[in-house]
Scaffold this active site. Structure first.
Site, PDB file in Angstrom:
ATOM      1  N   HIS A   1       0.890  -1.139   0.091  1.00 39.91           N
ATOM      2  CA  HIS A   1       0.074   0.208  -0.043  1.00 39.91           C
ATOM      3  C   HIS A   1       0.951   1.546  -0.057  1.00 39.91           C
ATOM      4  O   HIS A   1       2.076   1.164   0.115  1.00 39.91           O
ATOM      5  CB  HIS A   1      -0.981  -0.012   1.162  1.00 39.91           C
ATOM      6  CG  HIS A   1      -0.510   0.050   2.598  1.00 39.91           C
ATOM      7  ND1 HIS A   1       0.282  -0.902   2.996  1.00 39.91           N
ATOM      8  CD2 HIS A   1      -0.478   0.980   3.516  1.00 39.91           C
ATOM      9  CE1 HIS A   1       0.847  -0.639   4.254  1.00 39.91           C
ATOM     10  NE2 HIS A   1       0.291   0.487   4.574  1.00 39.91           N
TER      11      HIS A   1
ATOM     12  N   HIS B   1       1.418   3.987   2.020  1.00 43.17           N
ATOM     13  CA  HIS B   1       1.983   4.605   3.076  1.00 43.17           C
ATOM     14  C   HIS B   1       3.460   4.652   3.042  1.00 43.17           C
ATOM     15  O   HIS B   1       4.172   3.768   2.658  1.00 43.17           O
ATOM     16  CB  HIS B   1       1.639   4.072   4.476  1.00 43.17           C
ATOM     17  CG  HIS B   1       0.127   4.329   4.749  1.00 43.17           C
ATOM     18  ND1 HIS B   1      -0.578   3.527   5.704  1.00 43.17           N
ATOM     19  CD2 HIS B   1      -0.787   5.220   4.509  1.00 43.17           C
ATOM     20  CE1 HIS B   1      -1.841   3.941   5.883  1.00 43.17           C
ATOM     21  NE2 HIS B   1      -1.821   5.209   5.269  1.00 43.17           N
TER      22      HIS B   1
ATOM     23  N   ASP C   1       5.851   4.385   5.088  1.00 42.89           N
ATOM     24  CA  ASP C   1       6.636   3.475   5.839  1.00 42.89           C
ATOM     25  C   ASP C   1       6.666   2.190   5.114  1.00 42.89           C
ATOM     26  O   ASP C   1       7.135   1.069   5.393  1.00 42.89           O
ATOM     27  CB  ASP C   1       6.304   3.422   7.273  1.00 42.89           C
ATOM     28  CG  ASP C   1       4.606   2.640   7.466  1.00 42.89           C
ATOM     29  OD1 ASP C   1       3.835   3.314   6.800  1.00 42.89           O
ATOM     30  OD2 ASP C   1       4.525   1.818   8.291  1.00 42.89           O
ATOM     31  N   HIS C   2       6.151   2.193   3.763  1.00 43.51           N
ATOM     32  CA  HIS C   2       6.071   0.734   2.950  1.00 43.51           C
ATOM     33  C   HIS C   2       6.651   1.025   1.687  1.00 43.51           C
ATOM     34  O   HIS C   2       6.944   0.219   0.757  1.00 43.51           O
ATOM     35  CB  HIS C   2       4.711   0.384   2.929  1.00 43.51           C
ATOM     36  CG  HIS C   2       4.419  -0.242   4.220  1.00 43.51           C
ATOM     37  ND1 HIS C   2       4.195  -1.516   4.449  1.00 43.51           N
ATOM     38  CD2 HIS C   2       3.613   0.522   5.333  1.00 43.51           C
ATOM     39  CE1 HIS C   2       3.769  -1.479   5.805  1.00 43.51           C
ATOM     40  NE2 HIS C   2       3.496  -0.595   6.340  1.00 43.51           N
TER      41      HIS C   2
ATOM     42  N   HIS D   1      -7.503  -0.803   5.380  1.00 44.34           N
ATOM     43  CA  HIS D   1      -6.428   0.360   6.024  1.00 44.34           C
ATOM     44  C   HIS D   1      -6.348   1.376   5.246  1.00 44.34           C
ATOM     45  O   HIS D   1      -6.231   2.519   5.488  1.00 44.34           O
ATOM     46  CB  HIS D   1      -5.158  -0.553   6.213  1.00 44.34           C
ATOM     47  CG  HIS D   1      -4.139   0.104   6.884  1.00 44.34           C
ATOM     48  ND1 HIS D   1      -4.029   0.530   8.029  1.00 44.34           N
ATOM     49  CD2 HIS D   1      -2.785   0.363   6.064  1.00 44.34           C
ATOM     50  CE1 HIS D   1      -2.741   1.169   8.416  1.00 44.34           C
ATOM     51  NE2 HIS D   1      -2.120   1.048   7.054  1.00 44.34           N
TER      52      HIS D   1
ATOM     53  N   ASP E   1      -0.399  -4.103   6.189  1.00 48.15           N
ATOM     54  CA  ASP E   1      -0.914  -3.384   7.180  1.00 48.15           C
ATOM     55  C   ASP E   1      -2.380  -3.691   7.397  1.00 48.15           C
ATOM     56  O   ASP E   1      -3.080  -3.132   8.084  1.00 48.15           O
ATOM     57  CB  ASP E   1      -0.814  -1.896   7.508  1.00 48.15           C
ATOM     58  CG  ASP E   1       0.609  -1.751   7.568  1.00 48.15           C
ATOM     59  OD1 ASP E   1       1.406  -2.104   7.949  1.00 48.15           O
ATOM     60  OD2 ASP E   1       1.012  -0.180   7.737  1.00 48.15           O
TER      61      ASP E   1
ATOM     62  N   HIS F   1       4.806  -4.850  10.271  1.00 52.30           N
ATOM     63  CA  HIS F   1       5.334  -4.349  11.564  1.00 52.30           C
ATOM     64  C   HIS F   1       5.514  -5.530  12.475  1.00 52.30           C
ATOM     65  O   HIS F   1       4.808  -6.766  12.774  1.00 52.30           O
ATOM     66  CB  HIS F   1       4.422  -3.502  11.981  1.00 52.30           C
ATOM     67  CG  HIS F   1       4.224  -2.189  11.194  1.00 52.30           C
ATOM     68  ND1 HIS F   1       4.975  -1.161  11.641  1.00 52.30           N
ATOM     69  CD2 HIS F   1       3.349  -1.905  10.151  1.00 52.30           C
ATOM     70  CE1 HIS F   1       4.659  -0.024  10.614  1.00 52.30           C
ATOM     71  NE2 HIS F   1       3.703  -0.498   9.925  1.00 52.30           N
TER      72      HIS F   1
HETATM   73 ZN    ZN Z   1       2.853   0.486   8.061  1.00 51.42          ZN
HETATM   74 ZN    ZN Z   2      -0.001   1.238   6.524  1.00 54.71          ZN
END
Ligand code: ZN
Ligand code: ZN
Length: 255
Positions: A54, A56, A58-59, A112, A129, A167
């Site tokens: 996805h 975000h 942090d990905h 999400h 996530d 995570h």
């Molecule tokens: Zn994440």
């Molecule tokens: Zn996420």
């Protein structure tokens, strides 16, 4: 097939997925570039693709810097062309992805975010996530109905499916799970096992779909004990699966 887990940022996991026949590989969810590239250099592999679950940061935060070093195909949901840096292949439910001789299947699992996907290579599920070990992602862009449908889709996978999520959240998730099902013996023993691993700084990912079915409160809408815990807090709560899921999500948001 070889899978290498790479700890990134504070508690993220990226992955290298390697076809051992051809030595071609994919990077899954590079939060940042440098540690991923360094780890890949230690293997006799040719990275050919990035798979993003996805949009975000942090990905996907490592996409640009990795693409500056080498030209790669970048896969992500087709609706996220403007949000996933460098996307070349917009994909959707049922599409197949080839990494060397490995064939991955795309599962569309919004909730999400609206463009969240999972990648299933044999019995290895990379689910970002959406499904966490003992938890699930927050509903940033989707509805409880959507997330429930997505989780049900993942629950249809075989018991021995390995859950590679985005995570390291297992210990905190289990603490919350125990607040709803303190008498679930499988949950109690999983918590003890996970605490032992975390004390040594070891990863608790992957888990299996079987463990998740038995102990993940976001998949346990049928549990009488969990339902009773929710009723104690909200006596008029309806007990249909979506309402139960939504209430568990709401409680976790403020746990
Ligand atoms: Zn994440
Ligand atoms: Zn996420």
């Amino acid at each position: 097939m070889k899978i290498i887990q790479i700890p990134l940022l504070r508690d993220n996991y990226g992955y290298l997925l390697i076809c051992e026949q051809t030595k071609e590989a994919a990077i899954i969810d590079p939060s940042e570039a440098e540690p991923v590239l360094r780890r890949a250099e230690q293997e006799p592999i040719a990275v050919i693709a990035i798979l993003n679950t996805h949009h975000h940061r942090d990905h996907t935060g490592g996409n640009d810097a990795i693409l500056q070093q080498q030209k790669l195909r970048v896969y992500g949901h087709k609706s996220d062309a403007s949000r996933i840096p460098g996307l070349t292949d917009g994909i959707d439910e049922g599409d197949a992805i080839k990494i060397g001789e490995l064939i991955g299947k795309v599962l569309f699992i919004p909730g999400h975010t609206t463009g969240h996907v999972a990648y299933l290579f044999d019995n290895n599920l990379f689910c970002g996530d959406t499904l966490f070990t003992a938890g699930c992602g927050r509903l940033f862009e989707g509805t409880p109905e959507q997330m429930h449908t997505s989780l049900k889709k993942l629950m249809a996978l075989h018991d021995d499916t390995k859950v590679y999520c985005g995570h390291e959240y297992t210990e905190g998730n289990l603490r919350f799970a125990l607040s709803l099902e303190p008498k679930n013996h499988k949950l109690v023993s999983r918590f003890e096992r996970v605490q032992g691993l975390r004390t040594r700084g070891a990863s608790t990912v992957p888990s299996t779909m079987e463990e998740e079915r038995q102990t993940n409160p976001f998949l346990r809408w049928d549990s009488k004990e969990l339902q009773a815990s929710l009723k104690a807090q909200e006596p008029h709560l309806r007990l249909d699966p979506v309402s139960v899921f939504a209430k568990v999500r709401q409680l976790k948001d403020s746990f």
